[in-house]
Design a protein around this motif. Structure first.
Motif, PDB file in Angstrom:
ATOM      1  N   SER A  43      76.721  61.205  89.024  1.00  0.00           N
ATOM      2  CA  SER A  43      77.469  61.465  87.800  1.00  0.00           C
ATOM      3  C   SER A  43      76.865  60.786  86.588  1.00  0.00           C
ATOM      4  CB  SER A  43      78.924  61.006  87.965  1.00  0.00           C
ATOM      5  OG  SER A  43      78.974  59.607  88.197  1.00  0.00           O
ATOM      6  N   PHE A  44      75.947  59.851  86.788  1.00  0.00           N
ATOM      7  CA  PHE A  44      75.307  59.138  85.678  1.00  0.00           C
ATOM      8  C   PHE A  44      74.082  59.902  85.185  1.00  0.00           C
ATOM      9  CE2 PHE A  44      77.635  55.563  87.476  1.00  0.00           C
ATOM     10  CZ  PHE A  44      78.053  54.884  86.344  1.00  0.00           C
ATOM     11  N   GLU A  45      73.828  59.747  83.878  1.00  0.00           N
ATOM     12  CA  GLU A  45      72.569  60.171  83.291  1.00  0.00           C
ATOM     13  C   GLU A  45      71.867  58.919  82.771  1.00  0.00           C
ATOM     14  OE1 GLU A  45      70.909  62.845  83.103  1.00  0.00           O
ATOM     15  OE2 GLU A  45      72.270  64.521  83.475  1.00  0.00           O
ATOM     16  N   ASN A  46      70.588  58.753  83.105  1.00  0.00           N
ATOM     17  CA  ASN A  46      69.854  57.534  82.773  1.00  0.00           C
ATOM     18  C   ASN A  46      68.720  57.827  81.793  1.00  0.00           C
ATOM     19  OD1 ASN A  46      71.406  56.866  85.025  1.00  0.00           O
ATOM     20  ND2 ASN A  46      69.996  55.238  85.606  1.00  0.00           N
ATOM     21  N   LEU A  47      68.548  56.924  80.825  1.00  0.00           N
ATOM     22  CA  LEU A  47      67.389  56.910  79.938  1.00  0.00           C
ATOM     23  C   LEU A  47      66.746  55.534  80.022  1.00  0.00           C
ATOM     24  CD1 LEU A  47      68.635  58.778  76.732  1.00  0.00           C
ATOM     25  CD2 LEU A  47      67.071  59.619  78.478  1.00  0.00           C
ATOM     26  N   CYS A 106      67.302  49.713  75.977  1.00  0.00           N
ATOM     27  CA  CYS A 106      66.563  49.853  77.235  1.00  0.00           C
ATOM     28  C   CYS A 106      67.572  50.063  78.360  1.00  0.00           C
ATOM     29  CB  CYS A 106      65.714  48.614  77.530  1.00  0.00           C
ATOM     30  SG  CYS A 106      64.318  48.387  76.419  1.00  0.00           S
ATOM     31  N   ASP A 107      67.267  51.008  79.241  1.00  0.00           N
ATOM     32  CA  ASP A 107      68.086  51.311  80.418  1.00  0.00           C
ATOM     33  C   ASP A 107      69.523  51.668  80.024  1.00  0.00           C
ATOM     34  OD1 ASP A 107      68.831  51.713  83.014  1.00  0.00           O
ATOM     35  OD2 ASP A 107      69.080  49.586  83.489  1.00  0.00           O
ATOM     36  N   LEU A 108      69.705  52.863  79.513  1.00  0.00           N
ATOM     37  CA  LEU A 108      71.024  53.356  79.129  1.00  0.00           C
ATOM     38  C   LEU A 108      71.559  54.278  80.226  1.00  0.00           C
ATOM     39  CD1 LEU A 108      73.260  53.702  76.950  1.00  0.00           C
ATOM     40  CD2 LEU A 108      71.949  55.663  76.103  1.00  0.00           C
ATOM     41  N   GLN A 148      62.748  58.396  76.718  1.00  0.00           N
ATOM     42  CA  GLN A 148      62.071  58.788  77.948  1.00  0.00           C
ATOM     43  C   GLN A 148      62.941  58.487  79.169  1.00  0.00           C
ATOM     44  OE1 GLN A 148      58.522  56.537  78.824  1.00  0.00           O
ATOM     45  NE2 GLN A 148      57.578  58.235  79.967  1.00  0.00           N
ATOM     46  N   ARG A 149      62.973  59.461  80.066  1.00  0.00           N
ATOM     47  CA  ARG A 149      63.521  59.196  81.391  1.00  0.00           C
ATOM     48  C   ARG A 149      62.427  58.561  82.245  1.00  0.00           C
ATOM     49  NH1 ARG A 149      68.222  62.310  82.522  1.00  0.00           N
ATOM     50  NH2 ARG A 149      68.632  63.949  80.973  1.00  0.00           N
ATOM     51  N   VAL A 150      62.827  57.931  83.335  1.00  0.00           N
ATOM     52  CA  VAL A 150      61.857  57.323  84.238  1.00  0.00           C
ATOM     53  C   VAL A 150      60.993  58.424  84.853  1.00  0.00           C
ATOM     54  CG1 VAL A 150      61.539  55.932  86.318  1.00  0.00           C
ATOM     55  CG2 VAL A 150      63.396  55.399  84.717  1.00  0.00           C
ATOM     56  N   ASN A 151      59.672  58.209  84.816  1.00  0.00           N
ATOM     57  CA  ASN A 151      58.695  59.145  85.389  1.00  0.00           C
ATOM     58  C   ASN A 151      58.758  60.530  84.747  1.00  0.00           C
ATOM     59  OD1 ASN A 151      57.820  57.152  87.223  1.00  0.00           O
ATOM     60  ND2 ASN A 151      59.449  57.717  88.672  1.00  0.00           N
ATOM     61  N   SER A 152      59.124  60.586  83.468  1.00  0.00           N
ATOM     62  CA  SER A 152      59.174  61.852  82.735  1.00  0.00           C
ATOM     63  C   SER A 152      58.427  61.706  81.421  1.00  0.00           C
ATOM     64  CB  SER A 152      60.627  62.266  82.480  1.00  0.00           C
ATOM     65  OG  SER A 152      61.328  62.457  83.688  1.00  0.00           O
ATOM     66  N   ALA A 153      58.175  62.842  80.787  1.00  0.00           N
ATOM     67  CA  ALA A 153      57.466  62.823  79.508  1.00  0.00           C
ATOM     68  C   ALA A 153      58.362  62.309  78.382  1.00  0.00           C
ATOM     69  CB  ALA A 153      56.970  64.236  79.172  1.00  0.00           C
ATOM     70  N   ILE A 154      57.745  61.775  77.341  1.00  0.00           N
ATOM     71  CA  ILE A 154      58.481  61.277  76.181  1.00  0.00           C
ATOM     72  C   ILE A 154      58.966  62.461  75.355  1.00  0.00           C
ATOM     73  CG2 ILE A 154      58.300  59.946  74.044  1.00  0.00           C
ATOM     74  CD1 ILE A 154      56.200  58.228  75.401  1.00  0.00           C
ATOM     75  N   LYS A 155      60.213  62.413  74.916  1.00  0.00           N
ATOM     76  CA  LYS A 155      60.803  63.438  74.064  1.00  0.00           C
ATOM     77  C   LYS A 155      61.018  62.860  72.669  1.00  0.00           C
ATOM     78  CE  LYS A 155      61.138  66.459  77.381  1.00  0.00           C
ATOM     79  NZ  LYS A 155      60.337  67.717  77.386  1.00  0.00           N
ATOM     80  N   LEU A 156      60.740  63.673  71.646  1.00  0.00           N
ATOM     81  CA  LEU A 156      60.811  63.218  70.260  1.00  0.00           C
ATOM     82  C   LEU A 156      61.815  64.049  69.476  1.00  0.00           C
ATOM     83  CD1 LEU A 156      57.008  62.795  69.423  1.00  0.00           C
ATOM     84  CD2 LEU A 156      58.585  61.084  70.339  1.00  0.00           C
ATOM     85  N   LEU A 157      62.601  63.368  68.647  1.00  0.00           N
ATOM     86  CA  LEU A 157      63.501  64.006  67.698  1.00  0.00           C
ATOM     87  C   LEU A 157      63.078  63.577  66.304  1.00  0.00           C
ATOM     88  CD1 LEU A 157      66.008  65.604  66.837  1.00  0.00           C
ATOM     89  CD2 LEU A 157      67.380  63.554  67.261  1.00  0.00           C
ATOM     90  N   ARG A 158      62.769  64.541  65.447  1.00  0.00           N
ATOM     91  CA  ARG A 158      62.271  64.240  64.103  1.00  0.00           C
ATOM     92  C   ARG A 158      63.350  64.522  63.064  1.00  0.00           C
ATOM     93  NH1 ARG A 158      56.686  63.908  64.660  1.00  0.00           N
ATOM     94  NH2 ARG A 158      55.862  64.857  66.571  1.00  0.00           N
TER      95      ARG A 158
END
Length: 381
Positions: A43-47, A106-108, A148-158
């Motif tokens: 049920s958790f989503e992690n960043l 860090c770690d949300l 970024q999620r763990v072991n995933s690509a970085i996502k950017l919001l401009r």
């Protein structure tokens, strides 16, 4: 799934030296009713982390600017360019201003329906160039939120925003001796000290509010065409340029007058492709009037809010002027007087066009138009 929303608190327009503030919200939308998690951890989503920074990108037109020389010029290199997510990597051009990256968290971990909001604050340097979209050069500002999620690509919001530079204002020396030498009363509230931004805005107000009428006798090789009066030479964005035409003492008939507000884009000779390149001119609002037979007339020309005021960098300079076009006749046309019952205008006129340019200064407005542009942006990861 996590939705990231960024909103500029005080609108999309800021002065150099001002602090830009952005609310960044991370939300985990509620699960659909039919979805049942297999375990409590599902049920958790992690960043793993999120950070933000401001950068200014300079894009150039390769047909006008020596782009290859800019690539090797350390003068336009960004300060603090080594950051984690390199927010400018997908943009064309060169980074000329880059603030230090600030970590939001860090770690949300977010439960379904839960959200967390963070405030990102950053000061815009006093010598930052203004936002500008020209024919040869473009300066654009963005706040980039990277996550970024763990072991995933970085996502950017401009989040784009606009900067109005105050560095072109004349320097003013302020004396605060009267405040320092005043009696110290512990029961009185401390007096507010003016910040450099307050002083700049007051200087801007004083500079553009001062009315100093200037008169210009416009002539050609046949005589006087008109006497023009401009009530002041320094204006703010959104103001009206007001002037008057006096044809009463003219010795040359003027049939038509056109006035256009024009910007002059000058690329520095060091970076100009082709030494004989002309200045790039762009016309904005225009005043057009048939003035044959008139003794007096007036000019009212509004300055758009979206244009860029005067500025100068190592790469480009922007100046403003009024461009006049007078259509005159070689002979003075006799106009009817009060004893004339009827008057018929000439069936044809021999005309010639005279051009005259008058430089003026345009500065930022003291009240930026923050309500007309989008200030909220979002992305789903």
């Amino acid at each position: 799934m996590i939705e990231i929303t960024a909103k500029l608190i005080r609108g999309p327009v800021y002065f150099s030296g001002e602090i830009v503030e952005c609310l960044v919200t991370f939300s985990n939308p509620p699960n659909p009713n039919h979805q049942i998690s297999q375990s409590h951890s599902d049920s958790f989503e992690n960043l793993a982390w999120a950070s933000a920074q401001v950068h200014c990108q300079c894009s150039t037109n390769g047909k006008v600017v020596l782009t290859e020389k800019l690539n090797s010029t350390a003068r336009l290199a960004a300060i603090n360019a080594n950051t984690t997510f390199v927010p400018w990597q997908q943009d064309s051009g060169h980074v000329i201003l880059n603030t230090k990256s600030k970590i939001l968290f860090c770690d949300l971990r977010l439960l379904p329906g839960e959200s967390k909001t963070y405030i990102y604050r950053e000061s815009i340097p006093n010598d930052a160039p203004p936002s500008y979209r020209g024919q040869a050069v473009k300066y654009s500002y963005k706040i980039t939120i990277g996550t970024q999620r763990v072991n995933s690509a970085i996502k950017l919001l401009r989040v784009p925003f606009r900067v109005l530079s105050l560095s072109e204002l004349p320097e003013v020396t302020i004396c605060n001796d009267s405040v320092d030498l005043s009696p110290n009363n512990p029961f009185m509230e401390s007096q507010h000290r003016e910040t450099p931004l307050d002083i700049s805005l007051q200087t801007l107000q004083n500079l553009t509010a001062r009315r100093t009428p200037n008169f210009y006798n416009i002539t050609n090789n046949r005589g006087r065409v008109v006497r023009f009066c401009l009530f002041k030479n320094s204006y703010k964005l959104g103001e009206d340029i007001v002037g008057t035409f006096d044809f009463s003492n003219a010795t040359v008939s003027c049939a038509q007058v056109s006035v256009a507000l024009q910007s002059e884009e000058h690329v520095c000779e060091e970076y100009r492709r082709g030494k004989n390149s002309n200045v790039t001119l762009i016309s904005y609002n225009k005043h057009h009037e048939m003035c044959l037979g008139l003794k007096y007339s007036q000019l009212i020309l509004p300055i758009p809010l979206h244009v860029t005021p005067d500025f100068k960098t190592d790469l480009v300079a922007l100046n403003w002027r009024l461009h006049f076009e007078f259509v005159t006749t070689p002979k003075l046309v006799e106009m009817p007087n009060e004893n004339t019952a009827t008057w018929h205008g000439p069936s044809s006129l021999d005309v010639e066009t005279m051009i005259w340019d008058l430089p003026l200064h345009i500065y930022p407005t003291t009240t930026p138009p923050n309500t007309a542009q989008q200030t909220k942006y979002s992305i789903i990861i």
